[in-house]
Design a protein around this motif. Structure first.
Motif, PDB file in Angstrom:
ATOM      1  N   UNK A  23      91.230  22.704  56.130  1.00  0.00           N
ATOM      2  CA  UNK A  23      92.331  23.153  56.860  1.00  0.00           C
ATOM      3  C   UNK A  23      92.068  23.434  58.192  1.00  0.00           C
ATOM      4  N   UNK A  24      91.041  24.181  58.418  1.00  0.00           N
ATOM      5  CA  UNK A  24      90.708  24.473  59.846  1.00  0.00           C
ATOM      6  C   UNK A  24      90.525  23.256  60.615  1.00  0.00           C
TER       7      UNK A  24
ATOM      8  N   UNK B  44      99.754  20.300  53.448  1.00  0.00           N
ATOM      9  CA  UNK B  44      98.289  21.050  53.297  1.00  0.00           C
ATOM     10  C   UNK B  44      98.468  21.605  51.712  1.00  0.00           C
ATOM     11  N   UNK B  45      99.651  22.196  51.415  1.00  0.00           N
ATOM     12  CA  UNK B  45      99.799  22.860  50.112  1.00  0.00           C
ATOM     13  C   UNK B  45      99.687  21.573  48.751  1.00  0.00           C
TER      14      UNK B  45
ATOM     15  N   UNK C 160      87.849  24.221  51.073  1.00  0.00           N
ATOM     16  CA  UNK C 160      89.346  23.806  51.399  1.00  0.00           C
ATOM     17  C   UNK C 160      89.672  24.243  52.724  1.00  0.00           C
ATOM     18  N   UNK C 161      89.443  25.601  52.833  1.00  0.00           N
ATOM     19  CA  UNK C 161      89.972  26.538  53.819  1.00  0.00           C
ATOM     20  C   UNK C 161      89.282  25.617  55.302  1.00  0.00           C
TER      21      UNK C 161
ATOM     22  N   UNK D 137      96.230  20.403  48.616  1.00  0.00           N
ATOM     23  CA  UNK D 137      95.365  21.174  47.744  1.00  0.00           C
ATOM     24  C   UNK D 137      95.734  21.046  46.370  1.00  0.00           C
TER      25      UNK D 137
END
Lengths: 89, 184
Positions: free
Chosen positions: B28-29, B57-58, B24-25, B61
Motif C-alpha cells: 500500500x505504501x 486497496x480494500x 500488504x501494508x 486486499x
C-alpha cells in the motif's frame, strides 16, 4: 509538447509519497471489514445450523408443530439474511 | 513497522497472500501515491479520488489471492481502481455535471471573443482538457503518458485490447493538442 506537459501535470498533482493519514485510514477500513466478515460468518452459520437442527431432530420439529416450525424457520432465514446484508454492506 | 522493507513486489505479494498484513501494508505504501494520482486525473476531484483509492486497496486486499505473483502488481491494482471509477461514474450524475460545466465553458469562450483570443496565447487548463476526454481515452493517456505504464500494462489495467489502447492514446493526444493549441 503534450507528453512533457502531461508528465509535469502528473508529477504536480501526485499526493505525498508518505501519507500516514491515508495509510491509517486504509488499515482502519481493513480492520472494520475483518470484523464485519466475522459477524457475517457467524450469522450465516446460524442461518444454516438452525434449520439443520430442526431437520435432524424430528421430535423438536414435531414439538414446535408444523406452523410454528415454519414460522420459526422463516424468521431465522429472514434474520440471517438481514444480518448477512448489514454485515456485508 | 513493516518487516519487508527491501523486498520486491512479487515477494511482498506472496507474503501478503500467505497472510502477512505487514507485507500488504508495504505494498500500500509503495503504490498509494501513483494509484491516487491516477484516480485524481480520472475523477478531477482529489477527495473523491482518495475515497476510490481506499475502496480499491480494500478490494485488492480482499481479492489478493487472485493476483498473479508472476506479473507486475501495478496493472492489476490500477485495473481495480479503473473499474471502481467506472462503476461510480456510470451513475451518470458526475458525468452530466462535468459535461454541463464543459459546455458552459465553451459557450462562454464562443460568446466572448476577447476571452477566446486570450486563451490562444496563454496556458490552457490541461486538467479541463483531460476531463473532456472519454473515460477510456483519459485513462490510457494518463497511464501511458503520465504514469509511465507500457501499452501492455495499460491494456491489462483497462481490460482492453492492445490496439484499442494505442488508438485511445493517439486520439487522446490529438484531442489534447487541439484543445491546448499545440502540435500533437
Amino acid at each position: 509538447m503534450i507528453e512533457r506537459r502531461l508528465r509535469e501535470h502528473w508529477h504536480r498533482q501526485l499526493p505525498p509519497a508518505r501519507d500516514q493519514a491515508f495509510i491509517e485510514a486504509i488499515q482502519q477500513r481493513m480492520e472494520l471489514h475483518r470484523q464485519r466478515r466475522m459477524t457475517a460468518t457467524a450469522s450465516f452459520a446460524t442461518l444454516l445450523l438452525v434449520p439443520l437442527a430442526l431437520w435432524t431432530a424430528p421430535e423438536l420439529a414435531r414439538a414446535l408443530g408444523h406452523v410454528s416450525g415454519l414460522a420459526l424457520l422463516l424468521t431465522v432465514v429472514s434474520l440471517g439474511w438481514l444480518a448477512w446484508e448489514s454485515a456485508s454492506g | 513497522m513493516p518487516e519487508h522493507p527491501g523486498k520486491a513486489d512479487r515477494e511482498l505479494l506472496l507474503a501478503a497472500q500467505a497472510g502477512s498484513a505487514d507485507a500488504f501494508a508495504l505494498l500500500v505504501r509503495r503504490h498509494q501515491q501513483a494509484l491516487r494520482g491516477f484516480l485524481r486525473q480520472l475523477c478531477g476531484n482529489a477527495a473523491e479520488a482518495d475515497d476510490l483509492a481506499q475502496d480499491t486497496l480494500l478490494i485488492a486486499w480482499q481479492k489478493l489471492a487472485r493476483a498473479d505473483a508472476g506479473r507486475s502488481l501495478r496493472p492489476w491494482l490500477f485495473g481495480i481502481g479503473y473499474r471502481r471509477f467506472l462503476m461510480r461514474h456510470r451513475s451518470g450524475r458526475r458525468q452530466q455535471a462535468r459535461e454541463r460545466r464543459h459546455a458552459e465553458q465553451q459557450a462562454i469562450q464562443q460568446a466572448d471573443p476577447v476571452a477566446a483570443c486570450g486563451t490562444a496565447g496563454v496556458e490552457l487548463d490541461l486538467e479541463r482538457a483531460l476531463l473532456a476526454l472519454p473515460d477510456a481515452q483519459r485513462a490510457a493517456v494518463v497511464l501511458c503518458l503520465g504514469a509511465g505504464f507500457t501499452h501492455e500494462e495499460a491494456a491489462a489495467s483497462l481490460s482492453a485490447p492492445l490496439g484499442s489502447v494505442k488508438s485511445w492514446i493517439q486520439r487522446g493526444r490529438e484531442q489534447l493538442a487541439a484543445a491546448l493549441g499545440e502540435a500533437s
